[in-house]
Design a protein around this motif. Structure first.
Motif, PDB file in Angstrom:
ATOM      1  N   ASP A 140      34.633  -4.797  38.789  1.00  0.00           N
ATOM      2  CA  ASP A 140      35.890  -5.529  38.990  1.00  0.00           C
ATOM      3  C   ASP A 140      36.131  -6.612  37.934  1.00  0.00           C
ATOM      4  O   ASP A 140      37.155  -7.288  37.981  1.00  0.00           O
ATOM      5  N   GLU A 141      35.191  -6.765  37.006  1.00  0.00           N
ATOM      6  CA  GLU A 141      35.281  -7.854  36.040  1.00  0.00           C
ATOM      7  C   GLU A 141      36.127  -7.468  34.835  1.00  0.00           C
ATOM      8  O   GLU A 141      35.918  -6.438  34.227  1.00  0.00           O
ATOM      9  N   GLY A 142      37.078  -8.338  34.503  1.00  0.00           N
ATOM     10  CA  GLY A 142      37.950  -8.093  33.361  1.00  0.00           C
ATOM     11  C   GLY A 142      37.585  -8.927  32.145  1.00  0.00           C
ATOM     12  O   GLY A 142      37.978  -8.602  31.022  1.00  0.00           O
ATOM     13  N   ASP A 143      36.833  -9.970  32.350  1.00  0.00           N
ATOM     14  CA  ASP A 143      36.443 -10.866  31.269  1.00  0.00           C
ATOM     15  C   ASP A 143      35.233 -10.284  30.530  1.00  0.00           C
ATOM     16  O   ASP A 143      34.174 -10.057  31.122  1.00  0.00           O
ATOM     17  N   PHE A 144      35.379 -10.058  29.232  1.00  0.00           N
ATOM     18  CA  PHE A 144      34.326  -9.439  28.436  1.00  0.00           C
ATOM     19  C   PHE A 144      33.039 -10.258  28.435  1.00  0.00           C
ATOM     20  O   PHE A 144      31.948  -9.699  28.561  1.00  0.00           O
ATOM     21  N   GLN A 145      33.152 -11.568  28.300  1.00  0.00           N
ATOM     22  CA  GLN A 145      31.969 -12.441  28.275  1.00  0.00           C
ATOM     23  C   GLN A 145      31.186 -12.334  29.582  1.00  0.00           C
ATOM     24  O   GLN A 145      29.959 -12.238  29.573  1.00  0.00           O
ATOM     25  N   ILE A 146      31.896 -12.368  30.675  1.00  0.00           N
ATOM     26  CA  ILE A 146      31.231 -12.274  31.986  1.00  0.00           C
ATOM     27  C   ILE A 146      30.622 -10.884  32.165  1.00  0.00           C
ATOM     28  O   ILE A 146      29.521 -10.746  32.693  1.00  0.00           O
ATOM     29  N   SER A 147      31.322  -9.854  31.687  1.00  0.00           N
ATOM     30  CA  SER A 147      30.781  -8.488  31.761  1.00  0.00           C
ATOM     31  C   SER A 147      29.467  -8.381  30.992  1.00  0.00           C
ATOM     32  O   SER A 147      28.509  -7.760  31.463  1.00  0.00           O
ATOM     33  N   CYS A 148      29.431  -8.994  29.823  1.00  0.00           N
ATOM     34  CA  CYS A 148      28.207  -8.983  29.025  1.00  0.00           C
ATOM     35  C   CYS A 148      27.078  -9.709  29.750  1.00  0.00           C
ATOM     36  O   CYS A 148      25.924  -9.250  29.754  1.00  0.00           O
ATOM     37  N   GLN A 149      27.403 -10.835  30.372  1.00  0.00           N
ATOM     38  CA  GLN A 149      26.404 -11.599  31.119  1.00  0.00           C
ATOM     39  C   GLN A 149      25.869 -10.782  32.300  1.00  0.00           C
ATOM     40  O   GLN A 149      24.664 -10.732  32.528  1.00  0.00           O
ATOM     41  N   LEU A 150      26.762 -10.126  33.025  1.00  0.00           N
ATOM     42  CA  LEU A 150      26.340  -9.298  34.158  1.00  0.00           C
ATOM     43  C   LEU A 150      25.460  -8.144  33.683  1.00  0.00           C
ATOM     44  O   LEU A 150      24.435  -7.835  34.306  1.00  0.00           O
ATOM     45  N   ASN A 151      25.835  -7.519  32.573  1.00  0.00           N
ATOM     46  CA  ASN A 151      25.014  -6.437  32.022  1.00  0.00           C
ATOM     47  C   ASN A 151      23.625  -6.937  31.653  1.00  0.00           C
ATOM     48  O   ASN A 151      22.621  -6.257  31.906  1.00  0.00           O
ATOM     49  N   SER A 152      23.565  -8.101  31.068  1.00  0.00           N
ATOM     50  CA  SER A 152      22.283  -8.695  30.696  1.00  0.00           C
ATOM     51  C   SER A 152      21.427  -8.978  31.932  1.00  0.00           C
ATOM     52  O   SER A 152      20.225  -8.697  31.951  1.00  0.00           O
ATOM     53  N   GLU A 153      22.036  -9.529  32.963  1.00  0.00           N
ATOM     54  CA  GLU A 153      21.315  -9.817  34.200  1.00  0.00           C
ATOM     55  C   GLU A 153      20.822  -8.537  34.858  1.00  0.00           C
ATOM     56  O   GLU A 153      19.694  -8.480  35.363  1.00  0.00           O
ATOM     57  N   ILE A 154      21.640  -7.496  34.851  1.00  0.00           N
ATOM     58  CA  ILE A 154      21.243  -6.206  35.425  1.00  0.00           C
ATOM     59  C   ILE A 154      20.064  -5.624  34.652  1.00  0.00           C
ATOM     60  O   ILE A 154      19.093  -5.134  35.244  1.00  0.00           O
ATOM     61  N   ALA A 155      20.125  -5.710  33.327  1.00  0.00           N
ATOM     62  CA  ALA A 155      19.035  -5.199  32.494  1.00  0.00           C
ATOM     63  C   ALA A 155      17.736  -5.954  32.776  1.00  0.00           C
ATOM     64  O   ALA A 155      16.662  -5.340  32.856  1.00  0.00           O
ATOM     65  N   GLU A 156      17.814  -7.265  32.926  1.00  0.00           N
ATOM     66  CA  GLU A 156      16.618  -8.053  33.219  1.00  0.00           C
ATOM     67  C   GLU A 156      16.032  -7.691  34.583  1.00  0.00           C
ATOM     68  O   GLU A 156      14.819  -7.542  34.738  1.00  0.00           O
ATOM     69  N   LEU A 157      16.890  -7.526  35.575  1.00  0.00           N
ATOM     70  CA  LEU A 157      16.414  -7.134  36.907  1.00  0.00           C
ATOM     71  C   LEU A 157      15.768  -5.752  36.865  1.00  0.00           C
ATOM     72  O   LEU A 157      14.730  -5.526  37.493  1.00  0.00           O
TER      73      LEU A 157
END
Length: 104
Positions: free
Chosen positions: A64-81
């Protein structure tokens, strides 16, 4: 058991840190370490389930995220988990032989 285990913040569990050779430890200490580790090891799958739930929530946010910066942050957090889950499974499987020693 604090002298034989240390809490790993990233993984959220205690890990063994035995500085001596296994055979240099008394039989009683060996048994205590094995029992303590078996309790930790037994909790690893539950820890993984919690991390997977967190990943699922973050993936829903990402959908549901439209903001690219936030999308990148979420992807990074998912990768770390996902990396933490992988490391937990390695500890769970790698030390399976320790658990087998307990039952011999």
């Amino acid at each position: 058991m604090k002298e034989y285990f240390t809490y790993n913040e990233r993984l959220g569990i205690e890990l063994p840190i035995i500085d001596l050779e296994w055979d240099d430890l008394s039989h009683e200490v060996q048994e205590a370490i094995l029992l303590y580790w078996e309790n930790i090891r037994g909790a690893i799958p539950d820890r993984i389930v919690l991390l997977e739930k967190t990943i699922n929530r973050k993936q829903e946010q990402l959908n549901d995220e439209g903001d690219f910066q936030i999308s990148c942050q979420l992807n990074s957090e998912i990768a770390e988990l996902a990396s933490i889950i992988n490391d937990l499974w390695l500890w769970f499987r790698l030390n399976q032989n320790i658990s087998e020693k307990m039952h011999q």
